[in-house]
Design a protein around this motif. Structure first.
Motif, PDB file in Angstrom:
ATOM      1  N   GLN A 187       0.828  -1.199   0.000  1.00  0.00           N
ATOM      2  CA  GLN A 187       0.000   0.000   0.000  1.00  0.00           C
ATOM      3  C   GLN A 187       0.871   1.260   0.000  1.00  0.00           C
ATOM      4  O   GLN A 187       0.688   2.162  -0.806  1.00  0.00           O
ATOM      5  CB  GLN A 187      -0.902   0.011   1.243  1.00  0.00           C
ATOM      6  CG  GLN A 187      -2.095  -0.916   1.187  1.00  0.00           C
ATOM      7  CD  GLN A 187      -3.285  -0.287   0.491  1.00  0.00           C
ATOM      8  OE1 GLN A 187      -3.364  -0.317  -0.740  1.00  0.00           O
ATOM      9  NE2 GLN A 187      -4.199   0.266   1.242  1.00  0.00           N
ATOM     10  N   ILE A 188       1.818   1.303   0.932  1.00  0.00           N
ATOM     11  CA  ILE A 188       2.683   2.482   1.051  1.00  0.00           C
ATOM     12  C   ILE A 188       3.525   2.664  -0.211  1.00  0.00           C
ATOM     13  O   ILE A 188       3.695   3.784  -0.704  1.00  0.00           O
ATOM     14  CB  ILE A 188       3.586   2.370   2.294  1.00  0.00           C
ATOM     15  CG1 ILE A 188       2.728   2.406   3.577  1.00  0.00           C
ATOM     16  CG2 ILE A 188       4.623   3.487   2.324  1.00  0.00           C
ATOM     17  CD1 ILE A 188       3.498   2.105   4.847  1.00  0.00           C
ATOM     18  N   LYS A 189       4.045   1.568  -0.734  1.00  0.00           N
ATOM     19  CA  LYS A 189       4.865   1.629  -1.952  1.00  0.00           C
ATOM     20  C   LYS A 189       4.060   2.215  -3.115  1.00  0.00           C
ATOM     21  O   LYS A 189       4.570   3.025  -3.898  1.00  0.00           O
ATOM     22  CB  LYS A 189       5.365   0.234  -2.316  1.00  0.00           C
ATOM     23  CG  LYS A 189       6.245   0.174  -3.557  1.00  0.00           C
ATOM     24  CD  LYS A 189       6.742  -1.236  -3.797  1.00  0.00           C
ATOM     25  CE  LYS A 189       7.633  -1.303  -5.036  1.00  0.00           C
ATOM     26  NZ  LYS A 189       6.890  -1.007  -6.279  1.00  0.00           N
ATOM     27  N   ASN A 190       2.780   1.840  -3.200  1.00  0.00           N
ATOM     28  CA  ASN A 190       1.952   2.291  -4.316  1.00  0.00           C
ATOM     29  C   ASN A 190       1.572   3.759  -4.218  1.00  0.00           C
ATOM     30  O   ASN A 190       1.444   4.441  -5.240  1.00  0.00           O
ATOM     31  CB  ASN A 190       0.681   1.434  -4.408  1.00  0.00           C
ATOM     32  CG  ASN A 190       0.969   0.040  -4.930  1.00  0.00           C
ATOM     33  OD1 ASN A 190       1.969  -0.182  -5.609  1.00  0.00           O
ATOM     34  ND2 ASN A 190       0.112  -0.911  -4.617  1.00  0.00           N
ATOM     35  N   PHE A 191       1.374   4.251  -2.984  1.00  0.00           N
ATOM     36  CA  PHE A 191       0.920   5.639  -2.892  1.00  0.00           C
ATOM     37  C   PHE A 191       2.015   6.613  -2.436  1.00  0.00           C
ATOM     38  O   PHE A 191       1.773   7.819  -2.388  1.00  0.00           O
ATOM     39  CB  PHE A 191      -0.315   5.774  -1.998  1.00  0.00           C
ATOM     40  CG  PHE A 191      -0.100   5.571  -0.515  1.00  0.00           C
ATOM     41  CD1 PHE A 191       0.733   6.398   0.229  1.00  0.00           C
ATOM     42  CD2 PHE A 191      -0.775   4.562   0.161  1.00  0.00           C
ATOM     43  CE1 PHE A 191       0.891   6.222   1.599  1.00  0.00           C
ATOM     44  CE2 PHE A 191      -0.617   4.384   1.531  1.00  0.00           C
ATOM     45  CZ  PHE A 191       0.214   5.222   2.250  1.00  0.00           C
ATOM     46  N   TYR A 192       3.196   6.120  -2.126  1.00  0.00           N
ATOM     47  CA  TYR A 192       4.221   6.979  -1.535  1.00  0.00           C
ATOM     48  C   TYR A 192       4.513   8.213  -2.388  1.00  0.00           C
ATOM     49  O   TYR A 192       4.516   9.344  -1.888  1.00  0.00           O
ATOM     50  CB  TYR A 192       5.507   6.178  -1.311  1.00  0.00           C
ATOM     51  CG  TYR A 192       6.597   6.991  -0.642  1.00  0.00           C
ATOM     52  CD1 TYR A 192       6.592   7.174   0.737  1.00  0.00           C
ATOM     53  CD2 TYR A 192       7.612   7.593  -1.381  1.00  0.00           C
ATOM     54  CE1 TYR A 192       7.581   7.931   1.362  1.00  0.00           C
ATOM     55  CE2 TYR A 192       8.597   8.349  -0.765  1.00  0.00           C
ATOM     56  CZ  TYR A 192       8.572   8.510   0.601  1.00  0.00           C
ATOM     57  OH  TYR A 192       9.538   9.266   1.209  1.00  0.00           O
ATOM     58  N   LYS A 193       4.741   8.032  -3.675  1.00  0.00           N
ATOM     59  CA  LYS A 193       5.097   9.161  -4.531  1.00  0.00           C
ATOM     60  C   LYS A 193       3.900  10.057  -4.825  1.00  0.00           C
ATOM     61  O   LYS A 193       4.066  11.219  -5.216  1.00  0.00           O
ATOM     62  CB  LYS A 193       5.727   8.666  -5.827  1.00  0.00           C
ATOM     63  CG  LYS A 193       7.130   8.101  -5.626  1.00  0.00           C
ATOM     64  CD  LYS A 193       7.809   7.769  -6.935  1.00  0.00           C
ATOM     65  CE  LYS A 193       9.223   7.270  -6.702  1.00  0.00           C
ATOM     66  NZ  LYS A 193       9.919   6.933  -7.961  1.00  0.00           N
ATOM     67  N   GLU A 194       2.687   9.516  -4.659  1.00  0.00           N
ATOM     68  CA  GLU A 194       1.502  10.350  -4.810  1.00  0.00           C
ATOM     69  C   GLU A 194       1.357  11.308  -3.629  1.00  0.00           C
ATOM     70  O   GLU A 194       0.878  12.436  -3.772  1.00  0.00           O
ATOM     71  CB  GLU A 194       0.233   9.491  -4.871  1.00  0.00           C
ATOM     72  CG  GLU A 194       0.146   8.524  -6.029  1.00  0.00           C
ATOM     73  CD  GLU A 194      -1.088   7.647  -5.919  1.00  0.00           C
ATOM     74  OE1 GLU A 194      -2.173   8.189  -5.622  1.00  0.00           O
ATOM     75  OE2 GLU A 194      -0.979   6.421  -6.102  1.00  0.00           O
ATOM     76  N   ILE A 195       1.771  10.842  -2.450  1.00  0.00           N
ATOM     77  CA  ILE A 195       1.530  11.576  -1.209  1.00  0.00           C
ATOM     78  C   ILE A 195       2.733  12.427  -0.800  1.00  0.00           C
ATOM     79  O   ILE A 195       2.587  13.583  -0.406  1.00  0.00           O
ATOM     80  CB  ILE A 195       1.185  10.588  -0.076  1.00  0.00           C
ATOM     81  CG1 ILE A 195      -0.075   9.798  -0.422  1.00  0.00           C
ATOM     82  CG2 ILE A 195       1.027  11.311   1.249  1.00  0.00           C
ATOM     83  CD1 ILE A 195      -1.307  10.643  -0.590  1.00  0.00           C
ATOM     84  N   ILE A 196       3.922  11.847  -0.860  1.00  0.00           N
ATOM     85  CA  ILE A 196       5.132  12.550  -0.410  1.00  0.00           C
ATOM     86  C   ILE A 196       5.752  13.284  -1.588  1.00  0.00           C
ATOM     87  O   ILE A 196       6.187  12.666  -2.561  1.00  0.00           O
ATOM     88  CB  ILE A 196       6.162  11.561   0.184  1.00  0.00           C
ATOM     89  CG1 ILE A 196       5.519  10.689   1.259  1.00  0.00           C
ATOM     90  CG2 ILE A 196       7.363  12.323   0.725  1.00  0.00           C
ATOM     91  CD1 ILE A 196       5.018  11.437   2.471  1.00  0.00           C
ATOM     92  N   PRO A 197       5.813  14.619  -1.553  1.00  0.00           N
ATOM     93  CA  PRO A 197       6.406  15.367  -2.682  1.00  0.00           C
ATOM     94  C   PRO A 197       7.886  15.049  -2.829  1.00  0.00           C
ATOM     95  O   PRO A 197       8.609  14.927  -1.840  1.00  0.00           O
ATOM     96  CB  PRO A 197       6.176  16.834  -2.291  1.00  0.00           C
ATOM     97  CG  PRO A 197       5.955  16.825  -0.818  1.00  0.00           C
ATOM     98  CD  PRO A 197       5.340  15.503  -0.476  1.00  0.00           C
ATOM     99  N   GLN A 198       8.320  14.917  -4.056  1.00  0.00           N
ATOM    100  CA  GLN A 198       9.706  14.559  -4.325  1.00  0.00           C
ATOM    101  C   GLN A 198      10.627  15.784  -4.365  1.00  0.00           C
ATOM    102  O   GLN A 198      11.823  15.671  -4.185  1.00  0.00           O
ATOM    103  CB  GLN A 198       9.789  13.789  -5.651  1.00  0.00           C
ATOM    104  CG  GLN A 198       8.934  12.520  -5.666  1.00  0.00           C
ATOM    105  CD  GLN A 198       9.254  11.580  -4.526  1.00  0.00           C
ATOM    106  OE1 GLN A 198      10.370  11.070  -4.441  1.00  0.00           O
ATOM    107  NE2 GLN A 198       8.289  11.340  -3.630  1.00  0.00           N
TER     108      GLN A 198
END
Length: 489
Positions: free
Chosen positions: A381-392
């Motif tokens: 779950q975290i792997k799939n949404f990490y880049k959606e949620i945490i700005p790079q």
């Protein structure tokens, strides 16, 4: 089934706190505020700071009473600590979102007396993508969920000692002051938990006094703001309760199901957990476990919150976030008990083999298997949404950049676009969107042809061509990749 000790509880709480502190706070201020709600609410809170008027909330020069003010008050306190910036706007939401994770742990533990189910409940809530998304934004959802969870937890504590009901009145008052009418559904849970105590209301002097004090505290929290607005604004009741609170739904509307879109949004909001929620629901009914009071309570809680959203086509994905509280506990407990049933059946078949009996089943491996499976799903779950949620990286959008440039202008400012809250927050000015003007002035061309003088307007670069086609004279004041600031010649 008790799986419960203080050391294990501490380990789980430390793990949850560390994991979700990172997910909720890491790079929290890397992105600028967004329209609508986040920049909208941030401006309302800033107006409180400027005016020091904590009762009259306003936006862009007009009264705002869509929602009660508790969320804005918390944002004001954050401003006073951190200054007026993106981090301060989001801090109350992120902080209370973290506390909600802990509260769900203790709610689940109180219901099932099982640290593993409690830990998984919190893990599921915290890895539901839209929960993380809203916790990391300056909205009211996280604040609402915290006081909802607190109300439920304190209500469950009344089973041990009814004096806790005094604090239930406080928590429920803050819940009602968090967001319009959404938290009122908690009253059904309070009544269900304390049904016996309410039956003894007049036969027990102690119960009567406790409930009376609780109601007085609730009244003191809620009544002043509502009384003030009911007296000051003639349309307050209709706008706050009917337009915003119920969307003008009638009783018949509550009997008409429109479940496809809400369930789709629920799926999108929690992703892979949705399927385990469906399986857990089915298992509880087929196995008749819904007859057990703790299972009945979480299913009833789920129904009380979800049902109103299943009867309207106006539901949005963020509206369903309160459903995540019981949903996470349903999944954690359903997955635990169904998995245990499968494990025990498997164990009985293999126990006949002495090798398995002596070495494998000498230790109870089920709790380890249960945690391992949930942790693997959580990682995905975290792997799939990490880049959606945490700005790079940090990035300033063109609408924010052009809004910041407006701070130096003293003319009347018009906006020919839909990012009004962003323009108001970053310019610190009152902005007039074209769509609010009379039809004879409702476009940029019509505005420039009108008698209006001494104004500037923000518009998209391509829209300037409309002035050129009409031969209208104008002057560029500012420009970036997307937007221009123009002045009438």
């Amino acid at each position: 089934m008790k799986k419960n000790n203080n050391e294990l509880t501490l380990v789980f709480i430390v793990f949850l706190t560390a994991l979700f502190s990172f997910l909720f706070f890491y790079r929290l201020d890397y992105t600028t505020l967004v329209s609508w709600d986040e920049a909208w609410y941030a401006s309302i809170a800033r107006n409180i700071v400027k005016s020091n008027n904590w009762l009259d909330t306003s936006f862009n020069g007009k009264p705002f009473y869509d929602h009660p003010p508790l969320g804005f008050w918390l944002m004001v306190l954050s401003y006073k600590i951190f200054g007026i910036n993106e981090f301060a706007v989001r801090f109350p939401s992120a902080f209370l979102g973290l506390l909600t994770i802990v509260l769900v742990f203790f709610i689940s533990k109180k219901l099932f007396k099982n640290d593993y189910i409690a830990f998984v409940s919190s893990l599921i809530l915290g890895t539901s993508v839209w929960y993380v998304f809203r916790v990391r934004s300056g909205n009211l959802d996280s604040i609402l969920l915290f006081f909802y969870a607190l109300t439920v937890y304190l209500s469950l504590k009344t089973r041990e000692n009814f004096f806790w009901f005094i604090l239930v009145g406080l928590a429920f008052g803050f819940l009602v002051m968090s967001k319009t009418l959404v938290g009122v559904s908690a009253v059904f849970l309070i009544l269900l938990i304390d049904f016996k105590n309410f039956l003894n209301l007049f036969s027990s002097k102690k119960n009567f006094l406790i409930i009376l004090v609780s109601f007085v505290l609730f009244f003191l929290i809620v009544f002043p703001w509502y009384k003030y607005h009911l007296e000051k604004y003639p349309d307050f009741f209709y706008h706050h309760f009917l337009d915003i609170g119920t969307r003008r739904k009638t009783f018949q509307d509550f009997l008409k199901l429109n479940y496809q879109l809400p369930l789709f949004y629920l799926h999108m909001g929690v992703r892979k957990w949705y399927y385990l929620w469906c399986v857990s629901f089915i298992y509880f009914f087929i196995s008749l476990k819904f007859l057990k009071k703790e299972i009945f309570f979480i299913l009833f809680w789920n129904l009380v919150i979800l049902y109103p959203f299943l009867t309207t086509n106006l539901t949005h994905i963020w509206h369903l976030i309160p459903v995540y509280l019981p949903l996470s506990i349903i999944i954690a407990s359903g997955f635990y008990y169904l998995g245990k049933l499968i494990y025990d059946l498997f164990k009985k078949r293999l126990i006949k083999i002495n090798l398995f009996k002596k070495y494998f089943f000498k230790t109870n491996w089920y709790d380890f298997i249960y945690l391992f499976c949930v942790l693997i799903l959580s990682i995905f779950q975290i792997k799939n949404f990490y880049k959606e949620i945490i700005p790079q990286n940090k990035y300033i959008p063109d609408d924010v950049e052009i809004s910041k440039r407006l701070t130096k202008y003293k003319e009347k400012i018009f906006l020919d676009d839909d990012f009004l809250p962003i323009a108001v927050f970053y310019s610190e000015k009152e902005i007039i969107p074209l769509y609010t003007l009379p039809i004879e002035m409702g476009t940029m061309v019509k505005l420039f042809l009108s008698e209006e003088r001494n104004f500037i307007i923000v518009t998209r670069n391509w829209a300037v061509a409309n002035l050129d086609k009409e031969g209208i004279k104008y002057r560029f004041l500012e420009k970036n990749n997307s937007y221009s600031i123009l002045k009438k010649e």
